[in-house]
Motif scaffolding. Structure first.
Motif, PDB file in Angstrom:
ATOM      1  N   GLN A  81      -7.729   1.623  -1.832  1.00  0.00           N
ATOM      2  CA  GLN A  81      -7.833   3.146  -1.739  1.00  0.00           C
ATOM      3  C   GLN A  81      -5.983   2.999  -1.935  1.00  0.00           C
ATOM      4  O   GLN A  81      -5.788   4.154  -2.362  1.00  0.00           O
ATOM      5  CB  GLN A  81      -7.617   3.437  -0.379  1.00  0.00           C
ATOM      6  N   SER A  82      -5.489   2.322  -1.600  1.00  0.00           N
ATOM      7  CA  SER A  82      -3.372   2.088  -1.030  1.00  0.00           C
ATOM      8  C   SER A  82      -3.046   1.360  -2.990  1.00  0.00           C
ATOM      9  O   SER A  82      -1.914   1.693  -2.150  1.00  0.00           O
ATOM     10  CB  SER A  82      -3.125   2.079  -0.020  1.00  0.00           C
ATOM     11  N   LYS A  91     -12.081  13.049   1.224  1.00  0.00           N
ATOM     12  CA  LYS A  91     -12.283  11.419   0.502  1.00  0.00           C
ATOM     13  C   LYS A  91     -14.164  11.171  -0.113  1.00  0.00           C
ATOM     14  O   LYS A  91     -14.999  12.092  -0.297  1.00  0.00           O
ATOM     15  CB  LYS A  91     -12.404  10.770   1.043  1.00  0.00           C
ATOM     16  N   CYS A 126     -11.317  -1.963  -7.175  1.00  0.00           N
ATOM     17  CA  CYS A 126     -10.606  -3.340  -6.343  1.00  0.00           C
ATOM     18  C   CYS A 126     -10.665  -4.183  -7.147  1.00  0.00           C
ATOM     19  O   CYS A 126      -9.644  -4.204  -7.644  1.00  0.00           O
ATOM     20  CB  CYS A 126     -10.833  -2.900  -4.807  1.00  0.00           C
ATOM     21  N   ARG A 159     -19.751   1.314  -5.606  1.00  0.00           N
ATOM     22  CA  ARG A 159     -18.998   2.656  -5.719  1.00  0.00           C
ATOM     23  C   ARG A 159     -20.043   3.724  -6.566  1.00  0.00           C
ATOM     24  O   ARG A 159     -19.236   4.393  -6.693  1.00  0.00           O
ATOM     25  CB  ARG A 159     -17.845   2.370  -5.419  1.00  0.00           C
ATOM     26  N   SER A 174       0.720  -1.666   0.327  1.00  0.00           N
ATOM     27  CA  SER A 174      -0.036  -0.257   0.056  1.00  0.00           C
ATOM     28  C   SER A 174       0.733   1.384  -0.164  1.00  0.00           C
ATOM     29  O   SER A 174       0.368   2.247  -0.198  1.00  0.00           O
ATOM     30  CB  SER A 174      -1.260   0.065   1.555  1.00  0.00           C
ATOM     31  N   LYS A 202      -8.085   4.345  -6.526  1.00  0.00           N
ATOM     32  CA  LYS A 202      -7.806   4.549  -5.176  1.00  0.00           C
ATOM     33  C   LYS A 202      -9.293   5.532  -4.213  1.00  0.00           C
ATOM     34  O   LYS A 202      -9.268   5.528  -3.155  1.00  0.00           O
ATOM     35  CB  LYS A 202      -6.918   5.893  -5.109  1.00  0.00           C
ATOM     36  N   GLU A 203      -9.533   6.178  -5.096  1.00  0.00           N
ATOM     37  CA  GLU A 203     -10.642   7.326  -4.520  1.00  0.00           C
ATOM     38  C   GLU A 203     -11.652   6.628  -4.397  1.00  0.00           C
ATOM     39  O   GLU A 203     -12.409   7.452  -3.666  1.00  0.00           O
ATOM     40  CB  GLU A 203     -10.873   8.632  -5.939  1.00  0.00           C
ATOM     41  N   THR A 204     -11.944   5.968  -5.075  1.00  0.00           N
ATOM     42  CA  THR A 204     -13.370   4.788  -5.060  1.00  0.00           C
ATOM     43  C   THR A 204     -13.694   3.667  -4.450  1.00  0.00           C
ATOM     44  O   THR A 204     -14.458   3.530  -3.085  1.00  0.00           O
ATOM     45  CB  THR A 204     -14.211   4.765  -6.647  1.00  0.00           C
ATOM     46  N   SER A 205     -12.550   3.239  -3.835  1.00  0.00           N
ATOM     47  CA  SER A 205     -12.133   2.092  -3.342  1.00  0.00           C
ATOM     48  C   SER A 205     -13.335   2.189  -1.944  1.00  0.00           C
ATOM     49  O   SER A 205     -12.842   3.034  -0.789  1.00  0.00           O
ATOM     50  CB  SER A 205     -10.993   1.185  -3.396  1.00  0.00           C
TER      51      SER A 205
END
Lengths: 553, 244
Positions: free
Chosen positions: A510-511, B59, A466, B48, A405, A501-504
Motif C-alpha cells: 500500500q505504501s 480503503k 504488490c 485482490r 514507504s 497503493k489501493e489494492t495491495s
C-alpha cells in the motif's frame, strides 16, 4: 526484590558514581564502533591506568551520543564536554590534559550550545551519554524500573492504561495508532494467555533509531514491555529483532539476564503476583517481517507473510491469542510517562501527537545522526538547525521521510510541522523515523527508482498488485531513467502506482508507490524531461482508449 | 443468531453473523470475480480481485474476508473497481508464460475466464517471460510453474484437506514458486499421497494429469518385433527390451 531494595540499589550506585571526580563516556553504538571506538576505549583505559587516575576517573561505554557522522565520540560528564573524531592520540590527550590538568582539548571539542543539541528534547534518549549501556545498576540509578515498581505496587492495570491513554501516546512504528487504546482492547480480550511483542525489525534504509535505543538503553524497552504485560494481563513477551543488529541482540541478552537476576523479570516481580518473562526472536532478513501480522507469523516459526486484517493482533495475535505489538520507541516512552505523569507527556509536542519523536538523519546533510525532537517541530529546523543543512555548494531539494514507504517533501513544504497528520497531507508519512536529506545533486527519478527497487526486492509475493506491480513500477522507472520511456509509459506508471497503493494487502504494498507518487507530485518536471516525445494524440491511455497504440513510422 | 441487513449495489440483503460479503453475494448471484478464493478452503485474501468499496471508507476491502456490518453500503462493480480488476488480470498475464493455445486447460481455465470477464483485450505491461521450471517426476501428475498464478489453493488443500502439506512457497516477491517438500522433485516427495487434490483445485494449467497435455502421447512400435518373431519362430517370448 522489593521497592525498598530497588531504591537502596539506586542510592548505592549513585554513591559509587559520586566517588569518581570524572566520568568519561565513550559512545559504544554501532556507528562509533564502526568508526573505531574500540581503539579509543583501549587507549583511554591505558592512559587512565598509566597516569594513576583510576581512583579519580571512571570510563564507561554509553549509548548513541547523536552526532554519528563525527564519531568516535567521547563525552566527559563531570565537566560537560563532547569530543568528536577521537582517535588514540586524542583519547590520550583527553585523559592527560582534560582529566589530568583541567585543560580541554579545544581542537576536538564540539560546542554543546550548537542548535543540534539545543533544539532537541530527550525522553526516549534521556540516558544516552549518561549511563553505561551494559549496566543494570546504572539504569536503576537513573530511576530505572521505578515506573514498573509504581505500576505494580500502586496502580491497577486499568489505571496504567488510563495513564497511557491520557498521555496520548501513539505508536511510534509509523501508523500512530493510540497505544492506550490498543492495550485496552487486549486487556478486555478473554483468553487464557496473552502476549506482548516488541517490533525491533527496523528495516528502512537509513534508519537506526530502534537499534540505538536497544544498544544504548535496553532496560528501558524491557521495563516498558513489562508494564504493558501488567496492564493487559500477559506473562510472556517477545522481542523480534533483526539479525543484522548483532550488538543490539547482545545487549538485549545481557539486559534480560541482568533483569532476571535482579528479579525484575521472572516470577513475582516486586513481590506481587505478576510474572513476566521476555524472549528474543531473531529475524532472518525480510523487510516485510516489520509488518505486524508477518512478524507474528515469523515469531511462531512460520513463513513471514502478512495476512488480512481484521482480525487484528489485539484480538487474534500469536497463536490466536490477544497480543500487544508495539515498536521499540513506543515501549521506551512508557516508563517516563508513568514516572512523570500523563500531564507532563501530553504537554510536550502537539495536541494530537504528544511527546517526542526520534529521527535518524542521513543523506546529503552536514551532521547526520540520531536526534529526538518534540512533535510538531518544523521540518526546516530538523534539516537546517539540527542537521546543519546540505553540504557546501549544494542546495536543499527534498527530505525523504518514512523510509521506502514514505514520500519526498520539497522546499516549499519545509515549514510543515512534523507530526502524523501533517506529513500525510504532503504524501509522506512519519514512518519509524528515518529521514534522508536530498540535495540538488540527486535526481528525483533515480531516488524513486532506488526506493521502488527496495520495495520490489522486499515484496513477499503474496498479493498480485504488490508482487507484479512493484516489478513493473521498477522496470518503468528504469526505462524513464534510461530515457527510453514515452508519455504513455508515464501515464501508465501513475495509473499502476495508484492501483498498487489501493489494492495491495499489507502496508508494504500500500505504501510502496509513495516514493513515485510523491516525486511525481512535486518533481514532475524531472520525469517529463526524461521522456521521449510520443506522437500526437497518444498522450493519454484511459478506460475508453484501451486500444493498442500504434506508433507512426 | 442475529441477522445483519446491508446493501450491495443498491439492493438490500441479509447476512447471518459470520458470513462474508462474498458469501452473501454468491448466495444472491451477484458476480464478484475471485481467484485465490475456493469454498471449503481457508481464505487467503491475496488475489485482490474481489475487492469492494464500502461507503464511509477510503480503503478497498476484499469481499472474501470482510464481514458485513449493519447498514453497511457495499459497491462491487464501480468504474474504479472494474479498472483495478482488469489491471490485476493484466499483471497476471504479464507475469507468467500463459500460452492458452498449447495449454491443457484451454477453454476451461479460470485465468482465461477472468480475462474474458474483465474484457482484457491486450496487455500494456511488458511480458516478463520468466524462466520457470516444469516438474514431471511424479508418476501421475505434472506441475508447470510457467502457468502458476500463486493462488496457493494447492498449498491450502494439501495442508487443510489432505493434511499432507507437500506444497509450500519458496522465494519472495516476483521469484515466488510453489515447491514440493524441501524443494525436491515431486516424484521423490515422501509426503505426497498422490491424492491429486491439488491438481483438481488448481485454477490454471499449472497442475495437470499426466497424459493430458499436448504432445504427451508416446508410440510403442516394439510389439511388431514380438509378433513377427512369434509367427516366424513360434517363440512366444518377450525380450526385456520389448517389455519396457
Amino acid at each position: 526484590m522489593t521497592v525498598e531494595d530497588l531504591r537502596e540499589l539506586a542510592e548505592k550506585e549513585q554513591a559509587r558514581q559520586a566517588e569518581y571526580e570524572h566520568r568519561i563516556l565513550y559512545c559504544s553504538s554501532a556507528g562509533c564502533v564502526s568508526s573505531g571506538c574500540d581503539a579509543v576505549k583501549n587507549e583511554l583505559k591505558k592512559a587512565i591506568g598509566e597516569l594513576g587516575l583510576s581512583k579519580k576517573c571512571e570510563m564507561i561505554g554509553t549509548g548513541c551520543l547523536g552526532l554519528c557522522g563525527e564519531g568516535p565520540l567521547v563525552f566527559v560528564h563531570s565537566d560537560p564536554t563532547l569530543y568528536q573524531h577521537v582517535d588514540a592520540t586524542v583519547a590520550r590527550r583527553i585523559v592527560e590534559e582534560h582529566i589530568g590538568q583541567g585543560k580541554k582539548v579545544k581542537e576536538n571539542e564540539i560546542d554543546l550550545n550548537d542548535p543540534f543539541f539545543a533544539s532537541q528534547k530527550k525522553i526516549v534518549l534521556e540516558n544516552m551519554g549518561k549511563i553505561n549501556a551494559e549496566s543494570i545498576e546504572e539504569y536503576i540509578a537513573a530511576d530505572g524500573y521505578e515506573a514498573l515498581a509504581k505500576a505494580l505496587t500502586e496502580m491497577v492495570p486499568e489505571e496504567v492504561i488510563s495513564e497511557i491513554r491520557k498521555a496520548g501516546l501513539r505508536g511510534r512504528g509509523g501508523a500512530g495508532y493510540p497505544t492506550g487504546l490498543k492495550w485496552d482492547i487486549v486487556r478486555k480480550g478473554v483468553a487464557d494467555q496473552k502476549y506482548i511483542v516488541c517490533n525491533a525489525d527496523e528495516g528502512d534504509p537509513g534508519a537506526f533509531m530502534d537499534r540505538s535505543v536497544l544498544e544504548g538503553d535496553p532496560h528501558r524497552v524491557l521495563e516498558g514491555m513489562a508494564i504493558a504485560g501488567y496492564a493487559v494481563g500477559a506473562n510472556q513477551g517477545f522481542i523480534y529483532v533483526r539479525a543484522e543488529y548483532p550488538l543490539a541482540i547482545d545487549r538485549l541478552k545481557t539486559a534480560i539476564k541482568q533483569a532476571e537476576r535482579f528479579g525484575l523479570l521472572g516470577n513475582g516481580i516486586f513481590e506481587s503476583h505478576f510474572n513476566f518473562r521476555i524472549d528474543i526472536r531473531i529475524g532472518a532478513g525480510a523487510f516485510v517481517c516489520g509488518e505486524e501480522t508477518a512478524l507474528l507469523r515469523s515469531v511462531m516459526g512460520r513463513r513471514g507473510r502478512p495476512k488480512v486484517r481484521p482480525p487484528y493482533p489485539s484480538e487474534k495475535g500469536l497463536w490466536d491469542k490477544p497480543t500487544v505489538i508495539n515498536n521499540v520507541e513506543t515501549y521506551a516512552n512508557v516508563a517516563p510517562i508513568l514516572r512523570n505523569g500523563s500531564g507532563w507527556f501530553a504537554a510536550i509536542g502537539t495536541q494530537k501527537s504528544p511527546g517526542t519523536k526520534v529521527f535518524a538523519i542521513a543523506g546529503n546533510v552536514k551532521r547526520p545522526g540520531l536526534i529526538e525532537v518534540p512533535m510538531g517541530i518544523a521540518l526546516r529546523k530538523i534539516v537546517f538547525d539540527i542537521g546543519g543543512g546540505t553540504p557546501e555548494g549544494t542546495t536543499f531539494k527534498a527530505a525523504q521521510a518514512g523510509g521506502p514507504s514514505g514520500g519526498c517533501i520539497p522546499t516549499e513544504h519545509l515549514d510543515i510541522p512534523v507530526d502524523y497528520e501533517s506529513l500525510q497531507t504532503v504524501g509522506a508519512m512519519m514512518g519509524s523515523g528515518g529521514m534522508i536529506v536530498i540535495d540538488n545533486t540527486s535526481n528525483m527519478v533515480e531516488v524513486a527508482k532506488y526506493f521502488s527497487e527496495f520495495c520490489m526486492d522486499e515484496s513477499c509475493g503474496k498479493c498480485i498488485p504488490c508482487r507484479v506491480g512493484t516489478k513493473h513500477i521498477y522496470m518503468m522507472l528504469d526505462k524513464i531513467v534510461k530515457g527510453e520511456a514515452t508519455e504513455n509509459d508515464f501515464e501508465l506508471l501513475k495509473e499502476l502506482c495508484v492501483m498498487v497503493k489501493e489494492t495491495s494487502l499489507c502496508g508494504l504494498g500500500q505504501s510502496a508507490p509513495n516514493g513515485v507518487l510523491s516525486t511525481v507530485r512535486f518533481f514532475k518536471d524531472e520525469y517529463l524531461s526524461k521522456l521521449k516525445k510520443s506522437s500526437e494524440g497518444n498522450t493519454h491511455l484511459n478506460e475508453s482508449s484501451s486500444v493498442p497504440v500504434v506508433k507512426e513510422a | 443468531m442475529s441477522v445483519i441487513t446491508f446493501t450491495i449495489d443498491g439492493e438490500q440483503y441479509s447476512a447471518k453473523e459470520g458470513d462474508t460479503i462474498l458469501q452473501v453475494a454468491r448466495d444472491n448471484k451477484i458476480p464478484i470475480p475471485t481467484l485465490c478464493y475456493l469454498e471449503g478452503l481457508s481464505t487467503f485474501g491475496a488475489c485482490r480481485l474481489c475487492v469492494v468499496e464500502i461507503e464511509g471508507s477510503q480503503k478497498l476491502f476484499p469481499a472474501c474476508t470482510t464481514k458485513p456490518t449493519e447498514s453497511m453500503i457495499v459497491h462491487t462493480n464501480t468504474v474504479k473497481l472494474k479498472k483495478y480488476r482488469k489491471m490485476i488480470v493484466e499483471l497476471l498475464a504479464s507475469e507468467g508464460n500463459h500460452q492458452c493455445a498449447v495449454c491443457v486447460v484451454n477453454g476451461h481455465c479460470e485465468l482465461q475466464d477472468l480475462a474474458y470477464e474483465v474484457e482484457l483485450d491486450h496487455v500494456r505491461f511488458p511480458y516478463l517471460f520468466p524462466k520457470k521450471s516444469l516438474d514431471a517426476t511424479h508418476k501421475d501428475f505434472v506441475i508447470d510453474r510457467n502457468r502458476c498464478v500463486l493462488c496457493t489453493r494447492c498449498v491450502r488443500v494439501c495442508h487443510e484437506v489432505e493434511a499432507a502439506h507437500v506444497w509450500d512457497i519458496a522465494g519472495r516477491g516476483i521469484d515466488c514458486e510453489i515447491i514440493a517438500d524441501l524443494n525436491q522433485p515431486w516424484g521423490t516427495s515422501p509426503s505426497c499421497t498422490s491424492c491429486g487434490k491439488c491438481v483438481r483445485v488448481c485454477p490454471t494449467g499449472a497442475l495437470f494429469d499426466k497424459g493430458a497435455a499436448v504432445g504427451e502421447m508416446q508410440k510403442e512400435s516394439g510389439f511388431i518385433k514380438f509378433i513377427v518373431n512369434a509367427r516366424n519362430k513360434h517363440e512366444w517370448v518377450r525380450t526385456a527390451h520389448e517389455e519396457e
